[in-house]
Design a protein around this motif. Structure first.
Motif, PDB file in Angstrom:
ATOM      1  N   PHE A  95    -115.630  -7.503 -90.316  1.00 43.10           N
ATOM      2  CA  PHE A  95    -116.058  -8.321 -89.177  1.00 43.10           C
ATOM      3  C   PHE A  95    -117.344  -7.732 -88.585  1.00 43.10           C
ATOM      4  O   PHE A  95    -117.394  -6.532 -88.300  1.00 43.10           O
ATOM      5  N   LYS A 122    -101.916 -14.013 -92.114  1.00 39.72           N
ATOM      6  CA  LYS A 122    -103.004 -13.924 -91.124  1.00 39.72           C
ATOM      7  C   LYS A 122    -102.593 -13.101 -89.907  1.00 39.72           C
ATOM      8  O   LYS A 122    -103.292 -12.173 -89.502  1.00 39.72           O
ATOM      9  N   SER A 123    -101.451 -13.463 -89.295  1.00 38.90           N
ATOM     10  CA  SER A 123    -101.016 -12.738 -88.096  1.00 38.90           C
ATOM     11  C   SER A 123    -100.691 -11.290 -88.426  1.00 38.90           C
ATOM     12  O   SER A 123    -101.030 -10.381 -87.662  1.00 38.90           O
ATOM     13  N   MET A 136    -103.901  -9.246 -88.637  1.00 33.25           N
ATOM     14  CA  MET A 136    -104.539  -8.981 -87.363  1.00 33.25           C
ATOM     15  C   MET A 136    -103.663  -8.116 -86.458  1.00 33.25           C
ATOM     16  O   MET A 136    -104.185  -7.375 -85.637  1.00 33.25           O
ATOM     17  N   TYR A 188    -104.828  -4.676 -84.650  1.00 37.17           N
ATOM     18  CA  TYR A 188    -104.625  -4.513 -83.207  1.00 37.17           C
ATOM     19  C   TYR A 188    -103.659  -3.365 -82.905  1.00 37.17           C
ATOM     20  O   TYR A 188    -103.250  -3.172 -81.763  1.00 37.17           O
ATOM     21  N   ILE A 234    -110.970  -3.490 -79.121  1.00 38.13           N
ATOM     22  CA  ILE A 234    -110.373  -4.625 -79.844  1.00 38.13           C
ATOM     23  C   ILE A 234    -109.410  -5.357 -78.916  1.00 38.13           C
ATOM     24  O   ILE A 234    -108.571  -4.736 -78.265  1.00 38.13           O
ATOM     25  N   MET A 262    -106.778  -8.974 -78.452  1.00 36.44           N
ATOM     26  CA  MET A 262    -106.113 -10.014 -79.240  1.00 36.44           C
ATOM     27  C   MET A 262    -105.351 -10.970 -78.329  1.00 36.44           C
ATOM     28  O   MET A 262    -104.662 -10.530 -77.403  1.00 36.44           O
ATOM     29  N   ILE A 308    -109.725 -11.159 -81.124  1.00 36.21           N
ATOM     30  CA  ILE A 308    -108.948 -11.867 -82.141  1.00 36.21           C
ATOM     31  C   ILE A 308    -108.183 -13.010 -81.472  1.00 36.21           C
ATOM     32  O   ILE A 308    -107.432 -12.781 -80.525  1.00 36.21           O
ATOM     33  N   ASP A 366    -105.432 -15.792 -82.280  1.00 38.18           N
ATOM     34  CA  ASP A 366    -104.476 -16.227 -83.309  1.00 38.18           C
ATOM     35  C   ASP A 366    -104.066 -17.684 -83.068  1.00 38.18           C
ATOM     36  O   ASP A 366    -103.325 -17.980 -82.142  1.00 38.18           O
ATOM     37  N   VAL A 398    -112.668 -13.134 -84.105  1.00 42.04           N
ATOM     38  CA  VAL A 398    -111.873 -13.531 -85.277  1.00 42.04           C
ATOM     39  C   VAL A 398    -111.069 -14.753 -84.872  1.00 42.04           C
ATOM     40  O   VAL A 398    -110.313 -14.726 -83.898  1.00 42.04           O
ATOM     41  N   ILE A 415    -108.364 -17.416 -86.031  1.00 41.28           N
ATOM     42  CA  ILE A 415    -107.334 -17.726 -87.024  1.00 41.28           C
ATOM     43  C   ILE A 415    -106.953 -19.197 -86.913  1.00 41.28           C
ATOM     44  O   ILE A 415    -106.752 -19.702 -85.813  1.00 41.28           O
TER      45      ILE A 415
END
Ligand code: ADP
Ligand code: MG
Length: 507
Positions: free
Chosen positions: A24, A40-41, A44, A48, A78, A80, A159, A161, A190, A192
């Motif tokens: 990224f 995907k989750s 990430m 995280y 970071i 999320m 991020i 989601d 990011v 998703i």
């Protein structure tokens, strides 16, 4: 900015991530795309600090790091926003944002903190009152609080989601505006999703995951939505069109005078989250209910199948009032139910395939006599329906939880359709299924329609409704607006879904 290298993660026997590499960069929106269950989750959550990977390396600005908890990830910049929000409802926006922030003690002056938070929101194009309790906000506004919470902690990489899953079309636009501003500030986002059009629009870079592996990566502008769909699913996508399905095997018309009798009718039904809903469905007809999740869909399904009595109004079937009848009584009349959440509402995941097929029939012969269940008979019946529906399982004795989503849904259909239903209430029946399983479910619904069932199809996927339904209504804030579909097109239905009222002639 952040590199995930050869990341591996297993859950028991299931390999969720099988050596994933992804990078990224600052000032870019990176789309992470894949079908439900692609990983995907999980990926990430590793980035995280929520999940410990079984293997691989994480690097920030070229230096290897170990993220043992979200706290450590946040400290490294970071942030999320999860699919399911983690806010404290009774607390204000401000308190939710300050909660657990090590700098909160610096803000003894709450007034100043509130002003700074409002200014942060404004920078993203949002207006938000920091002092209002979170539980009074819409889902879209709560999502903004989650994003502000991450930015308050100075997230350089944010991020999101599946952020659009819970938003109306106008809210999606406002989210995209904010994402663009974050990118312009040099942050990395990011994004998703499994919605191809969205990802193409907002992302600079894309990574497609399938079964825990990267199957494609590149610039968003270099790839078409159809190509992305192929990467996600791994074979040519047969897009469902109205032409593919419509009119195939439609029921023979029923004379008008008997029709009135034969209908399923809701008269002025009011319940929690439903206001004065009326409609009729004829045998051999699919009535579609469009709408963003959470606008009364669950309650509507519950009232029709008999899970919850309405506070006002009536449910009529074949001219008789069934409002007071239980789920079991309605099932005897031929009511079938394909609920929204198959794992929680339709199946008992720890029980076997046979037991799940039996779940609703065990009291009646031939399954049981004088209250004693005949397991050999049950197993034979289960085998028959399961064969018909081509359920792929190692055996009928394995727990339903071990089956794929598509096969779990086939178990639900096998059970519900075994009674030759005359009324079917289905909510998001193909959510999370692959293309083959999706087509199977659609075929089955259309076969039931041809056999004369009255079908209520509640779905948040407009394309599905446009392809399958005879008529479409829209639920918004618990109120039903009928459209003139098929004369009414996608755009008008989309506007009604967003709560924009249209004059009767353009509905
Ligand atoms: N905590 C967990 N325990 C067991 N299996 C899990 C857990 N979390 C995810 N999985 C499984 O890992 C796979 C990937 O899931 P997930 O990362 O949530 O997919 P996605 O976000 O792409 O839909 C799925 O098969 C899922 O069932
Ligand atoms: Mg997910």
């Amino acid at each position: 900015m952040l590199e995930l290298l050869d990341i591996r993660k297993r859950f028991g026997a299931l390999v969720a991530l099988d050596g994933v590499n992804v990078r990224f960069s600052p000032g870019r929106v990176h789309g992470l795309l894949g079908e439900n269950g692609a990983g995907k989750s999980t990926l990430m959550n590793v980035a995280y600090g929520m999940l410990k990977p079984d293997g691989g390396q994480i690097r920030m600005n070229g230096t290897p790091v170990v993220l043992r908890s979200p706290r450590e990830a946040i400290a490294k910049g970071i942030g999320m926003v999860h699919q399911h929000f983690m806010l404290a409802g009774a607390m204000s926006v401000l308190d939710n944002v300050l909660l657990g922030d090590w700098r909160a003690t610096q803000f003894l002056n709450r007034r100043r903190a509130a002003d700074e938070l409002a200014a942060l929101a404004e920078r993203l194009g949002w207006t938000l009152d920091p002092l209002v309790p979170v539980e009074r906000l819409s889902v879209g506004q709560q999502q903004r609080v989650e994003i502000l919470k991450a930015l308050w902690r100075d997230a350089r990489l944010l991020i999101l989601d599946e952020p659009t899953a819970v938003l109306t079309p106008p809210e999606v636009e406002q989210l995209f505006g904010a994402v663009e501003r974050l990118r312009d500030e040099g942050r990395s986002v990011v994004f998703i999703s499994h919605k191809l059009g969205e990802v193409k629009r907002i992302c600079d870079d894309l990574t497609v995951l399938r079964r825990g592996r990267v199957v494609w990566e590149g610039a968003a502008e270099d790839v078409s939505p159809a190509e992305l769909a192929n990467h996600m699913i791994g074979r040519d996508v047969e897009t469902v069109t109205r032409a593919t399905f419509s009119r195939r095997g439609h029921a023979t018309p029923i004379p008008d005078d008997t029709l009135e009798q034969a209908r399923l009718r809701l008269d002025n039904v009011t319940a929690a989250n439903l206001h004065d809903v009326s409609f009729q469905i004829s045998p051999g007809e699919i009535l579609g209910i469009a709408g963003v999740d959470g606008n009364g869909q669950q309650e509507l399904a519950a009232v029709v199948v008999g899970l919850r009595p309405p506070t006002r109004g009536r449910v009529l079937w074949h001219g008789s009032d069934v409002t007071a009848m239980s789920l079991e009584q309605r099932r005897i009349l031929g009511f079938a139910h394909i609920p929204n959440d198959r794992k929680r509402e339709a199946l008992v995941p720890t029980m076997s395939v046979t037991e799940n097929v039996m779940l609703k029939e065990y009291r009646d012969p031939p399954m049981s006599r004088f209250g004693v269940i005949s397991w050999p008979k049950a197993a034979a019946v289960a085998k028959h329906v399961v064969d018909q529906f081509d359920v792929r399982a190692q055996s009928l004795d394995v727990a339903v939880a071990t089956l794929s989503g598509g096969n779990q849904q086939k178990v639900v259909l096998a059970r519900e359709f075994a009674i030759q239903p005359r009324v079917i209430v289905a909510m998001n029946p193909v959510r999370g299924l692959d293309v083959a399983a999706t087509n199977f479910v659609y075929e089955q619904l259309l076969a039931r329609r041809a056999a004369g069932a009255a079908i209520l199809l509640i779905s948040s996927e407009l394309d599905e409704l446009l392809a399958l339904c005879d008529r479409i209504g829209v639920l918004y804030a618990g109120r039903l607006t009928m459209t003139n579909f098929p004369a009414t097109g996608r755009e008008a239905i989309g506007r009604l879904m967003a709560g924009i009222d249209l004059p009767a002639e353009s509905r």
